[in-house]
Each structure stands twice: as C-alpha cells, then as structure tokens.
Motif scaffolding. Structure first.
Motif, mmCIF file in Angstrom:
data_model
loop_
_atom_site.group_PDB
_atom_site.id
_atom_site.type_symbol
_atom_site.label_atom_id
_atom_site.label_comp_id
_atom_site.label_asym_id
_atom_site.label_seq_id
_atom_site.Cartn_x
_atom_site.Cartn_y
_atom_site.Cartn_z
ATOM 1 N N ARG A 108 -76.709 90.593 62.019
ATOM 2 C CA ARG A 108 -77.503 90.425 60.786
ATOM 3 C C ARG A 108 -78.748 91.300 60.788
ATOM 4 N NH1 ARG A 108 -78.215 84.156 59.672
ATOM 5 N NH2 ARG A 108 -79.696 85.017 58.189
ATOM 6 N N GLU A 109 -79.338 91.545 61.960
ATOM 7 C CA GLU A 109 -80.559 92.366 61.991
ATOM 8 C C GLU A 109 -80.303 93.822 61.594
ATOM 9 O OE1 GLU A 109 -79.136 92.287 66.368
ATOM 10 O OE2 GLU A 109 -79.362 90.797 64.762
ATOM 11 N N ASN A 110 -79.037 94.212 61.514
ATOM 12 C CA ASN A 110 -78.684 95.572 61.093
ATOM 13 C C ASN A 110 -78.464 95.682 59.584
ATOM 14 O OD1 ASN A 110 -78.784 96.220 63.771
ATOM 15 N ND2 ASN A 110 -76.609 96.594 64.013
ATOM 16 N N TRP A 111 -78.674 94.616 58.849
ATOM 17 C CA TRP A 111 -78.483 94.609 57.398
ATOM 18 C C TRP A 111 -79.830 94.446 56.705
ATOM 19 C CZ3 TRP A 111 -73.599 93.587 54.635
ATOM 20 C CH2 TRP A 111 -72.483 93.628 55.460
ATOM 21 N N GLY A 112 -80.007 95.149 55.614
ATOM 22 C CA GLY A 112 -81.148 94.943 54.727
ATOM 23 C C GLY A 112 -80.632 94.462 53.381
ATOM 24 N N ILE A 113 -81.130 93.330 52.916
ATOM 25 C CA ILE A 113 -80.625 92.709 51.691
ATOM 26 C C ILE A 113 -81.800 92.209 50.857
ATOM 27 C CG2 ILE A 113 -79.195 90.842 50.755
ATOM 28 C CD1 ILE A 113 -77.684 90.896 53.469
ATOM 29 N N ARG A 114 -81.824 92.598 49.597
ATOM 30 C CA ARG A 114 -82.855 92.139 48.655
ATOM 31 C C ARG A 114 -84.273 92.330 49.227
ATOM 32 N NH1 ARG A 114 -79.404 87.655 48.791
ATOM 33 N NH2 ARG A 114 -81.121 86.382 49.567
ATOM 34 N N GLY A 115 -84.505 93.467 49.900
ATOM 35 C CA GLY A 115 -85.829 93.788 50.416
ATOM 36 C C GLY A 115 -86.197 93.102 51.716
ATOM 37 N N GLN A 116 -85.218 92.466 52.365
ATOM 38 C CA GLN A 116 -85.491 91.754 53.617
ATOM 39 C C GLN A 116 -84.449 92.105 54.668
ATOM 40 O OE1 GLN A 116 -85.680 87.525 53.053
ATOM 41 N NE2 GLN A 116 -87.054 87.651 51.321
ATOM 42 N N HIS A 117 -84.801 91.844 55.936
ATOM 43 C CA HIS A 117 -83.809 91.920 57.002
ATOM 44 C C HIS A 117 -82.903 90.695 56.870
ATOM 45 C CE1 HIS A 117 -87.037 94.417 58.715
ATOM 46 N NE2 HIS A 117 -86.012 95.152 59.093
ATOM 47 N N ALA A 118 -81.622 90.887 57.012
ATOM 48 C CA ALA A 118 -80.681 89.783 56.803
ATOM 49 C C ALA A 118 -80.887 88.644 57.801
ATOM 50 C CB ALA A 118 -79.246 90.281 56.867
ATOM 51 N N ASP A 119 -81.372 88.956 58.998
ATOM 52 C CA ASP A 119 -81.585 87.881 59.974
ATOM 53 C C ASP A 119 -82.791 87.012 59.618
ATOM 54 O OD1 ASP A 119 -83.429 89.878 60.605
ATOM 55 O OD2 ASP A 119 -83.210 89.614 62.766
ATOM 56 N N GLU A 120 -83.538 87.406 58.592
ATOM 57 C CA GLU A 120 -84.673 86.606 58.134
ATOM 58 C C GLU A 120 -84.352 85.844 56.843
ATOM 59 O OE1 GLU A 120 -87.790 89.497 57.796
ATOM 60 O OE2 GLU A 120 -87.797 89.889 59.954
ATOM 61 N N LEU A 121 -83.145 86.063 56.321
ATOM 62 C CA LEU A 121 -82.730 85.397 55.075
ATOM 63 C C LEU A 121 -82.219 83.992 55.341
ATOM 64 C CD1 LEU A 121 -80.704 88.194 53.252
ATOM 65 C CD2 LEU A 121 -82.905 87.248 52.545
ATOM 66 N N GLN A 122 -82.449 83.121 54.398
ATOM 67 C CA GLN A 122 -81.833 81.810 54.404
ATOM 68 C C GLN A 122 -80.491 81.932 53.687
ATOM 69 O OE1 GLN A 122 -82.982 79.833 56.358
ATOM 70 N NE2 GLN A 122 -82.902 77.770 55.650
ATOM 71 N N LEU A 123 -79.393 81.678 54.375
ATOM 72 C CA LEU A 123 -78.059 81.823 53.794
ATOM 73 C C LEU A 123 -77.569 80.484 53.257
ATOM 74 C CD1 LEU A 123 -76.388 84.003 56.572
ATOM 75 C CD2 LEU A 123 -77.444 84.781 54.435
ATOM 76 N N ASN A 124 -76.749 80.536 52.210
ATOM 77 C CA ASN A 124 -76.175 79.299 51.680
ATOM 78 C C ASN A 124 -74.712 79.143 52.119
ATOM 79 O OD1 ASN A 124 -75.205 81.340 50.064
ATOM 80 N ND2 ASN A 124 -75.476 80.238 48.132
ATOM 81 N N TYR A 125 -74.377 79.745 53.267
ATOM 82 C CA TYR A 125 -73.063 79.609 53.875
ATOM 83 C C TYR A 125 -73.211 79.799 55.380
ATOM 84 C CZ TYR A 125 -73.273 84.692 53.675
ATOM 85 O OH TYR A 125 -73.673 86.009 53.807
ATOM 86 N N LYS A 126 -72.204 79.367 56.129
ATOM 87 C CA LYS A 126 -72.211 79.466 57.593
ATOM 88 C C LYS A 126 -71.588 80.775 58.050
ATOM 89 C CE LYS A 126 -71.610 74.511 58.124
ATOM 90 N NZ LYS A 126 -70.700 73.456 58.580
ATOM 91 N N VAL A 127 -72.126 81.329 59.122
ATOM 92 C CA VAL A 127 -71.537 82.513 59.727
ATOM 93 C C VAL A 127 -70.757 82.132 60.981
ATOM 94 C CG1 VAL A 127 -72.039 84.730 60.826
ATOM 95 C CG2 VAL A 127 -73.299 84.038 58.778
ATOM 96 N N SER A 128 -71.207 81.139 61.702
ATOM 97 C CA SER A 128 -70.569 80.764 62.968
ATOM 98 C C SER A 128 -69.467 79.726 62.736
ATOM 99 C CB SER A 128 -71.607 80.229 63.943
ATOM 100 O OG SER A 128 -72.309 79.141 63.371
ATOM 101 N N ILE A 129 -68.384 80.186 62.069
ATOM 102 C CA ILE A 129 -67.243 79.287 61.839
ATOM 103 C C ILE A 129 -66.003 79.866 62.492
ATOM 104 C CG2 ILE A 129 -68.130 78.282 59.714
ATOM 105 C CD1 ILE A 129 -66.245 80.164 58.195
#
Length: 129
Positions: A108-129
């Motif tokens: 996630r730290e390698n993604w930039g989304i909506r002006g933020q680093h993705a690892d700092e975003l609050q997600l509305n879904y799970k990644v660790s499934i």
C-alpha cells in the motif's frame, strides 16, 4: 483497491465491453469482498496487427492485468481467478482458453490515491482475506 487493464482486439472490446466489465467486477466484489462502487477498469483495444497471440486462441483472446494491494491469501487470489474465468465464460460466452490473467501485487505504501499514501487511507474493505 484494484486497477484492471483489459487488452483485446478492438472488435472484441466493442462487442463485450459491458459484459466483460460486469463479469470482472462481479468476481472482484465476490472474491475480494470489494464494495460494489469500486470499479477501476481500462480497456485497451488493439488492432489485429498489433495483438499477436498463439494460433490456439480465438479472436476473442483477452489479457487481464490486475494491480492490487498485497496482503491477500493465495486461496483468495485463486478464487478470484477462477471466478473471473467462470464469469467471463458464462456472461460473455468467451472460453477460458482465450483468457489470461495476471495479478500484480504491491504494498500500500507504493500507491498514491486521492492525494494521500494508500497506507494512510482508511479503507472500507479488507485486504487481508
């Protein structure tokens, strides 16, 4: 988050764009438990002379590339691939023989989304499934 690229001949994309989009998205929602409003797809249509593939594939040959956050279990990714094959076969009538899927995972730290680093975003879904 997943970004999807679908490569195919122009005529294939014109004929199947909507049903392919739905087939792939339905698999992401089911297998990865994505919210239904998270659809990020790009259709890349190629002329016949710029899309070279083996003779045992038809003119409906597709390459699907999925870029997504790392962290999902192997079985979850296998389930996603199985569902994409199944959905495309049933919803588009395109044989699994004509579909190739690659998953590219990055932290996630390698993604930039909506002006933020993705690892700092609050997600509305799970990644660790």
């Amino acid at each position: 988050m997943s970004q999807i690229k679908i490569y195919a001949q122009h005529c294939t994309i014109e004929k199947y764009r909507v049903s392919l989009s739905n087939a792939i998205h339905d698999a992401l929602v089911s297998a990865l438990q994505y919210p239904s409003d998270k659809r990020f797809q790009r259709f890349i249509d190629l002329s016949a002379e710029n899309f070279i593939y083996p003779t045992d594939r038809s003119d409906n040959y597709l390459i699907i590339e999925i870029s997504m956050f790392s962290g999902r279990k192997i079985e979850t990714k296998k389930q996603l691939i199985r569902q994409i094959f199944n959905n495309i076969e049933h919803q588009c009538k395109i044989s699994p023989q004509d579909v190739e899927i690659t998953i590219f995972e990055t932290p996630r730290e390698n993604w930039g989304i909506r002006g933020q680093h993705a690892d700092e975003l609050q997600l509305n879904y799970k990644v660790s499934i």
